[in-house]
Design an enzyme around this catalytic site. Structure first.
Site, PDB file in Angstrom:
ATOM      1  N   THR A 161       0.454  -0.449 -23.299  1.00 56.42           N
ATOM      2  CA  THR A 161      -0.700   0.270 -22.729  1.00 56.42           C
ATOM      3  C   THR A 161      -0.861  -0.162 -21.272  1.00 56.42           C
ATOM      4  O   THR A 161      -0.160   0.342 -20.411  1.00 56.42           O
ATOM      5  CB  THR A 161      -2.000   0.017 -23.534  1.00 56.42           C
ATOM      6  OG1 THR A 161      -2.222  -1.383 -23.640  1.00 56.42           O
ATOM      7  CG2 THR A 161      -1.894   0.622 -24.921  1.00 56.42           C
ATOM      8  N   LYS A 187       3.061  -6.123 -27.320  1.00 56.89           N
ATOM      9  CA  LYS A 187       2.323  -5.560 -26.182  1.00 56.89           C
ATOM     10  C   LYS A 187       0.994  -6.292 -26.055  1.00 56.89           C
ATOM     11  O   LYS A 187       0.443  -6.789 -27.043  1.00 56.89           O
ATOM     12  CB  LYS A 187       2.118  -4.046 -26.332  1.00 56.89           C
ATOM     13  CG  LYS A 187       1.380  -3.532 -27.535  1.00 56.89           C
ATOM     14  CD  LYS A 187      -0.110  -3.455 -27.467  1.00 56.89           C
ATOM     15  CE  LYS A 187      -0.610  -2.839 -26.199  1.00 56.89           C
ATOM     16  NZ  LYS A 187      -2.122  -2.816 -26.222  1.00 56.89           N
ATOM     17  N   THR A 198      -5.867  -7.301 -28.485  1.00 60.71           N
ATOM     18  CA  THR A 198      -5.284  -5.939 -28.593  1.00 60.71           C
ATOM     19  C   THR A 198      -3.903  -6.126 -28.234  1.00 60.71           C
ATOM     20  O   THR A 198      -3.504  -6.069 -27.103  1.00 60.71           O
ATOM     21  CB  THR A 198      -5.755  -4.836 -27.680  1.00 60.71           C
ATOM     22  OG1 THR A 198      -7.028  -4.473 -28.086  1.00 60.71           O
ATOM     23  CG2 THR A 198      -4.937  -3.551 -27.849  1.00 60.71           C
ATOM     24  N   GLU A 284      -4.336  -8.400 -17.881  1.00 62.89           N
ATOM     25  CA  GLU A 284      -4.723  -7.423 -16.867  1.00 62.89           C
ATOM     26  C   GLU A 284      -5.102  -8.094 -15.547  1.00 62.89           C
ATOM     27  O   GLU A 284      -6.093  -8.802 -15.467  1.00 62.89           O
ATOM     28  CB  GLU A 284      -5.880  -6.567 -17.387  1.00 62.89           C
ATOM     29  CG  GLU A 284      -5.387  -5.543 -18.406  1.00 62.89           C
ATOM     30  CD  GLU A 284      -6.495  -4.881 -19.199  1.00 62.89           C
ATOM     31  OE1 GLU A 284      -7.641  -5.331 -19.089  1.00 62.89           O
ATOM     32  OE2 GLU A 284      -6.205  -3.922 -19.934  1.00 62.89           O
ATOM     33  N   ASN A 417     -11.006  -2.486 -15.185  1.00 60.87           N
ATOM     34  CA  ASN A 417     -11.719  -2.182 -16.421  1.00 60.87           C
ATOM     35  C   ASN A 417     -13.054  -1.483 -16.226  1.00 60.87           C
ATOM     36  O   ASN A 417     -13.751  -1.214 -17.189  1.00 60.87           O
ATOM     37  CB  ASN A 417     -11.926  -3.469 -17.229  1.00 60.87           C
ATOM     38  CG  ASN A 417     -10.650  -3.862 -17.949  1.00 60.87           C
ATOM     39  OD1 ASN A 417     -10.130  -3.103 -18.756  1.00 60.87           O
ATOM     40  ND2 ASN A 417     -10.119  -5.028 -17.619  1.00 60.87           N
TER      41      ASN A 417
END
Lengths: 420, 420
Positions: A161, A187, A198, A284, A417
């Site tokens: 993602t 991932k 996640t 991220e 985000n």
């Protein structure tokens, strides 16, 4: 009789394991990008035993609910179908129906029996899957499914993602003339906090392993890998690690053969740890990967609470981002874990890099028995300015420890985000 | 016989209470700015009863340890000395000696008996106080100490750290011809999470109240005010709320007179809530203040855990910053509180503003019994774009509730905190 384990950190992944076939295709799950790989298929013609660990979030995505049912049902398994771009979470009865339809379709195109596939989804929560696209994708995946490095890499890419790169690893070791392979893909990269993140990870092996032993080895490896990383402290609705063993090597792992079992578990741990660190390291918009070692605790749970308080503190993470060795914030966070730490007993040191063993070369004390060692300030700063470093905290209250892998928090994370 | 409570949100603060004198001076606690107000003195010639609530962090700053001792020792109190710019935390035996020296000096300059002052510090952790400056500051404060609005405001300014504005409030009510005043001042603004926050608050009243009743009223007010706000989830080493009552109004609050006691507690709650919302609303670089109401829980603790999971989630906070009504992240966070919420039962709505009572005017459903109400998307967006809004979550599992005040998380927060 044992031999060393060879680790290939950026391998093709799953298809390195004899008997496993992969596919990665683009079917526009996001409904706005038909060129991005977003559906993966993993298949073994030889039936597999399986193990899994899943999110402990009260809110579980439909595929998680379904996979837990399937795993509890036992039986042989043949594969996994995965989509990225949509989590199929908070999608009600439609979501459950869609998850079932995905795995039935995957079973059908592979000619596999009923209830022999798992299904995973990752992406935005709260949107119904575009099933027409997804089913078309599974059809297409079946046409390219093979044991090539290319399709194995395509599968590893299709599950991503917000990740910036795909994450694969292969471990191999020899046993009595046979080679045993354990390989995986994973991932990240947001909503990353244990229990789990996640985070999807898929591991395959050609060892022959019972359901029970496979499950035990996965759980053991999980504790020190996927459950020991945090990027933002947000546990997801979809976290899943699945492990399939097709036995094609002919080598059976049993608890009777302790030496072999140990070697196998070591290989599984190496694969899980490699993938977990790749996930944290690709968090991220992070700029630093930090190993937080808390030792000298009364029990493991206390050590873990302190490590997580530090690794999830916004003030600690932002100071790391600014290369500021602000041990005051660190100690403050350790204190609000509220496991009964005692300031006067604490030893704290900054260590360059991410040493995996006990030798902490270049370690620079920040606190010794709670007393600040401020003369070392320039040395701490140097360590914290690097991309990877270690916080070594000894509570001096007992003999248990926990190691957490955390990251800094950048303005880029917030920017990334602030909308979907 | 009762009368309404009058609230003055931006009052001069403590000196509004008859008998209380204040001072705010600059003594260069930071050792880099001799013009900034950084030392405050609060003094009542009339002896006071006192109550306090303190951080529950394992690592407590020296003044917190000392104040807890003093409070436990009982007796009459006369005042508080406070410095900003240095937390006097993680400073070992020197820190304890410095905290003692501060309060002895304050007692001396005010001509107050031993052990009748409290001491508070806030600022950077891990640095020894520049005592020469601090003691000079206390001397100077004694020369300007008075009951003027100007010195009361100077005191409210002197306790600030990264706050952008001072925080004061005064509540008054009449009882049988007498006016009773409850007034306070507070500071935020980073390391803000309950139990408590890097957060100091000082409240004074001229009611006559026993130690026990004063303590009970403060604890009750604290639960729904200072312990119900979060900016960054970081609990500090220094959090302190102190409450002094000098009895100069001549009105005694006792539990025998339930009506008066209730009115008094209501006034204390109003003061605490006003100050708490000012702290949250002035969180470091925040752009939004969000009321998170979780109701329909089996017990208050479950409601609180869900509210805190939401209010501390980085993904939720960054989505608020981006004015993105991403209820998926919200539900994910509610789920990892792991109190046993059930997706199919959840009602979730976005409400404009921060309504304090039960009427949720303009409420727009996002989930009804777990079913997304996506048609309302544009309305949610409108609500979340405003500076203040409310998340109204009903778990439909019981009858308990908790309300938390949270904020968004901006790039500015990261930038501000990446170095000291």
């Amino acid at each position: 009789m044992t031999s060393d384990i060879t680790i290939t950190p950026h391998s093709p992944g799953i298809a390195d394991v004899p008997g496993f076939h992969c596919a990665g295709v683009a079917c526009d799950v996001r409904c706005n990008d038909d060129s991005r790989l977003d559906l993966a298929l993993v298949y073994s013609k030889t039936p597999c035993t399986a193990a899994g660990v899943f999110t402990t979030n009260d809110i579980k995505a439909a595929p998680v609910v379904l996979d837990q049912e399937l795993l509890a049902g036992g039986g042989d398994f043949h594969g996994i179908v995965i989509n990225s771009g949509n989590a199929n979470a908070c999608t009600g009865t439609q979501g459950m129906a869609d998850a079932r339809a995905m795995l039935e379709k995957a079973e059908a195109v592979c000619g596999a029996p009923e209830k022999s596939f798992f299904v995973c989804s990752t992406g935005r929560i709260g949107r119904v899957l575009p099933m027409e696209n997804v089913l078309r994708g599974i059809d297409e995946a079946a046409t390219v499914l093979d044991d090539s490095a290319a399709q194995s890499k395509a599968a590893a890419e299709a599950i991503l993602t917000s990740d910036t790169r795909s994450k694969t690893v292969t471990a191999q070791f020899d046993w009595e003339g046979e080679t045993i392979t354990v390989a995986g893909m994973a991932k990240g990269a947001g909503m990353i906090e244990p229990n789990m993140a996640t985070m999807l990870a898929f591991i395959a092996t050609d060892a022959k392993v019972s359901h029970a032993l496979l499950s035990a080895s996965l759980k053991s490896a999980n504790t020190t890998s996927f459950n020991a990383i945090t990027v933002d402290g947000d546990m997801s609705t979809n976290d899943t690690v699945l492990f399939l063993a097709n036995g094609e090597s002919g080598v059976e792992i049993t608890s009777q053969n302790a030496e072999l079992a140990e070697l196998f578990i070591e290989a599984v741990k190496a694969v899980c740890k490699d993938l977990a660190l790749k996930i944290a390291g690709d968090g991220e918009r992070i700029t630093k990967l930090v190993q937080v070692i808390v030792e000298g605790a009364k029990d493991v749970s206390s050590a873990e609470k302190v490590a997580r308080a530090i690794g999830n503190s916004l003030l600690v993470k932002t100071s790391w981002y600014g290369s500021d060795p602000n041990w005051g914030r660190l100690l403050d966070a350790a204190g609000y874990a509220r496991v009964g730490i005692i300031e006067e007993k604490i030893d704290l040191a900054y260590v360059p890099g991410i040493p995996m063993s006990g030798a902490f070369e270049g370690s620079v004390p920040a606190l010794t028995q709670g007393q600040p060692q401020d003369d070392n300030l320039s040395q701490w700063k140097e360590i914290v300015s690097e991309k990877e470093f270690t916080i070594h905290l000894n509570l001096n209250l007992g003999s248990e420890k926990f190691t957490l892998y955390s990251t800094d928090l950048s303005e880029g994370y917030v920017d990334f985000n602030k909308s979907e």
